[in-house]
Design a protein around this motif. Structure first.
Motif, PDB file in Angstrom:
ATOM      1  N   VAL A  54      -2.089   1.751 -13.331  1.00 59.91           N
ATOM      2  CA  VAL A  54      -1.773   2.032 -11.940  1.00 59.91           C
ATOM      3  C   VAL A  54      -0.480   2.821 -11.876  1.00 59.91           C
ATOM      4  CG1 VAL A  54      -1.292   1.049  -9.678  1.00 59.91           C
ATOM      5  CG2 VAL A  54      -2.861  -0.124 -11.220  1.00 59.91           C
ATOM      6  N   GLY A 140      -7.130   2.028   1.314  1.00 58.44           N
ATOM      7  CA  GLY A 140      -6.160   1.005   0.960  1.00 58.44           C
ATOM      8  C   GLY A 140      -5.037   0.760   1.943  1.00 58.44           C
ATOM      9  N   SER A 519      -1.173  -7.535  -6.454  1.00 58.70           N
ATOM     10  CA  SER A 519      -2.282  -8.423  -6.083  1.00 58.70           C
ATOM     11  C   SER A 519      -1.813  -9.764  -5.534  1.00 58.70           C
ATOM     12  CB  SER A 519      -3.194  -8.660  -7.287  1.00 58.70           C
ATOM     13  OG  SER A 519      -2.457  -9.240  -8.354  1.00 58.70           O
ATOM     14  N   GLY A 543      -2.936  -0.215  -5.032  1.00 61.75           N
ATOM     15  CA  GLY A 543      -3.170  -1.647  -4.927  1.00 61.75           C
ATOM     16  C   GLY A 543      -2.117  -2.430  -4.195  1.00 61.75           C
TER      17      GLY A 543
END
Length: 602
Positions: A54, A140, A519, A543
């Motif tokens: 990422v 996102g 996360s 994310g």
């Protein structure tokens, strides 16, 4: 160790990855912030890379504008350019009025939707905003719904409404009899709270029916947020929900009690301790106050449940506050050492004023319960410092009730205030001691110029940090403190609401150092719709939980909001060309690669 459940009045006074550390010596670019001060931005070409899978690159335009078709890029360039012209910005309201007359209402609305309205506003109602929300979510980025309709009042009308709603009946009948502090007294010169404010909605009290309408609007926002995502936010403002007189008076009471207990702590030799450690002893309080000349049974002030865990008076309990059997005016009392009595802030409260105070609290309670039912987090916006002690304290009381299992209620902390870190650290510590989840949104603030002018004119200490650099340091200090709390106890959430790349990168770096992962969904980022997409969308696609503040409402009724967006973007455009340069870079890339007619894939 156990602590008492009640909060003292003084308490207002998913990837296992590691981020590469940012280069601390990056080139800076000067940018003017929304409040008109210089904003130091890191050069965005440095990547922030979680592991090998990422990365967040704030100059990778293909990713940043993947959600935009080419028309939207051109619109952004046009609007941001127009916002850089002083004459157009200063006269934007007059220009829009003339345009409406020349074009007619239908053509005017179409023009606005192709330009300013289309750039900064999602749509007219809950149904029309769904496509944009769903598109952003596909890339996102979540939403904080914000109904941005305001009354289009003249300055004279705004001042009149403010004075009528902030001055009590007793003050009107017998001016000067109640010894109110200057800061917490309404002043006509500063009655128009829209003055020198660029990024906040403003509500003026009309009547209780209007407050009920505002509550219904917020309820619809909550319902729409719950229907559009599993983890949405909805923003509310307390001045929309009742007569602001109560917020003024309650703020003054809280500040006076805070001073009183600081004074008593010093008398007991505990003045150098942290506030929550200044545990005053009841027996010594009586002795101390008697020596100071107080009369009567002062110990009864602190009897039973009235003495909080830090030795302060705990007058609040949310359930009793919203109970019709409780008189809110009974809480608006301050200590008088000379008489040994707790005296009301005002000589009297009318029955209607009692009802108005109660209704405000009940409306807030309805919204909080509705948010829980719809799995939506409720953000209470910050307002002026003469309202804020009451707003923050009431928000904290709701957090005690509704944040027991997860953070539902979020308070907003304005980091341009000198007391910002003290307020954040105090509330974090209280949440730890009492076992509820801390929820915060950190902003730099919207009222700086207005607050400074009012303090100087009326004659009280300027509550604002001396310069933007100190505000920036305060912001990062607060972020750092909350991030460490998340890392240690996992019972806090924070939204970093900033357009400053420096601040975003600082947060990412500290998350890396503390082992906080995207996360975990405990650290969020927030920007306004139509601004800084080069920050929001790369974060979302990497994310990280990121949200746009999504305004909506009928074209004619959001003109005041659009007017301020124009003023705010003037500052951005004059100070730096970063956003414009990135938009041009992506437009040229599409031209060279044959993607002129690019359409986002959902």
């Amino acid at each position: 160790m156990s602590f008492r459940r009640r909060v003292p009045v003084l308490a207002r006074a998913g990837l296992d990855v590691r981020f590469k550390r940012l280069n601390r010596d990056q080139q800076t670019v000067g940018q003017t912030s929304p409040n008109g001060s210089k904003d130091d931005l890191f050069d965005s070409r440095t990547d922030v890379s979680p592991g090998n899978s990422v990365s967040v690159d704030f100059e990778q335009t293909q990713e940043a504008y993947k959600s935009k078709d080419t028309f939207e890029l051109l619109r952004s360039l046009l609007v941001l350019k127009l916002c850089s012209f002083d004459m157009l910005v200063d006269k934007n309201k007059e220009i829009m009025d003339i345009s409406r007359k020349l074009l007619g209402q239908k053509a005017f609305e179409q023009l606005m939707k192709m330009t300013f309205y289309g750039q900064f506003v999602a749509g007219e109602d809950h149904e029309s905003i769904k496509p944009l929300i769903q598109k952003n979510q596909a890339y996102g980025v979540g939403a904080v719904l914000d109904y941005s309709v305001e009354e289009d009042l003249t300055q004279e009308e705004a001042e009149r409404k403010e004075m009528e709603s902030c001055v009590s009946a007793s003050e009107k009948e017998s001016p000067g009899i109640d010894h109110r502090e200057r800061k917490f007294t309404a002043h006509r010169k500063f009655g128009d709270r829209r003055e020198k404010v660029t990024s906040a909605r403003t509500y003026f009290y009309a009547d209780e029916a209007k407050c009920d309408q505002h509550m219904e609007t917020f309820l619809n926002c909550v319902k729409a947020s719950g229907g559009s995502s599993e983890d949405g936010f909805s923003a509310i403002k307390m001045t929309a929900l009742g007569r602001p007189q109560f917020l003024l008076q309650f703020s003054e009471v809280l500040v006076k009690w805070k001073r009183f207990f600081s004074f008593l702590a010093e008398k007991q030799g505990k003045g150098g301790l942290e506030v929550l450690e200044q545990k005053l002893e009841v027996e010594k309080l009586q002795e101390c106050l008697t020596k100071l000349g107080a009369k009567g049974d002062i110990q009864s002030w602190f009897a039973g449940e009235k003495l909080g865990s830090s030795g302060t008076i705990d007058m609040l309990d949310w359930n009793s506050l919203i109970d019709d059997r409780t008189k809110v005016s009974d809480l608006l009392v301050v200590p008088n050492i000379e008489t040994g009595q707790l005296e009301p802030l005002l000589s009297k409260f009318t029955e209607e004023e009692e009802k108005q105070m109660k209704r405000m609290l009940q409306r807030v309670d309805v919204l909080a319960k509705h948010a829980v039912e719809n799995r939506v987090r409720l953000m209470v916006d910050a307002e002026q410092t003469y309202f804020q002690p009451a707003i923050s304290r009431l928000t904290l009381e709701m957090q005690r009730i509704f944040n027991k299992e997860k953070p539902v209620i979020f308070n907003t902390y304005q980091c341009y205030l000198k007391e910002a870190f003290d307020n954040v650290s105090m509330d974090v510590e209280l949440s730890k001691r009492e076992g509820w989840f801390f929820g915060a949104k950190l902003v730099r603030g919207a009222y700086m110029h207005q607050e400074r002018a009012r303090a100087e004119e009326i004659g009280y200490e300027d509550p604002i940090n001396p310069n933007y650099e100190s505000t920036n340091q305060m912001y990062h200090k607060c972020i750092d403190y909350v991030l460490e709390e998340i890392g240690q106890n996992r019972k806090a959430n924070v939204m970093v609401a900033s357009h400053n790349v420096d601040t975003v990168k600082f947060t990412l770096r500290r998350m890396s150092e503390l082992g906080l992962e995207p996360s975990d969904k405990m650290v969020y980022f927030g920007q306004l719709l139509g601004m800084c997409d080069q920050i929001s969308f790369p974060l979302g696609q990497a994310g990280f939980p990121v949200y746009k503040y999504v305004p909506y409402g009928p074209v004619n009724e959001v003109i005041p909001y659009l007017s301020r967006r124009a003023q705010e973007n003037r500052g951005f455009m004059k100070g730096a060309q970063m956003e414009s340069d990135l938009l041009w870079k992506e437009l040229i890339r599409r031209l060279n690669s044959g993607e002129v007619f690019y359409r986002p894939v959902l």
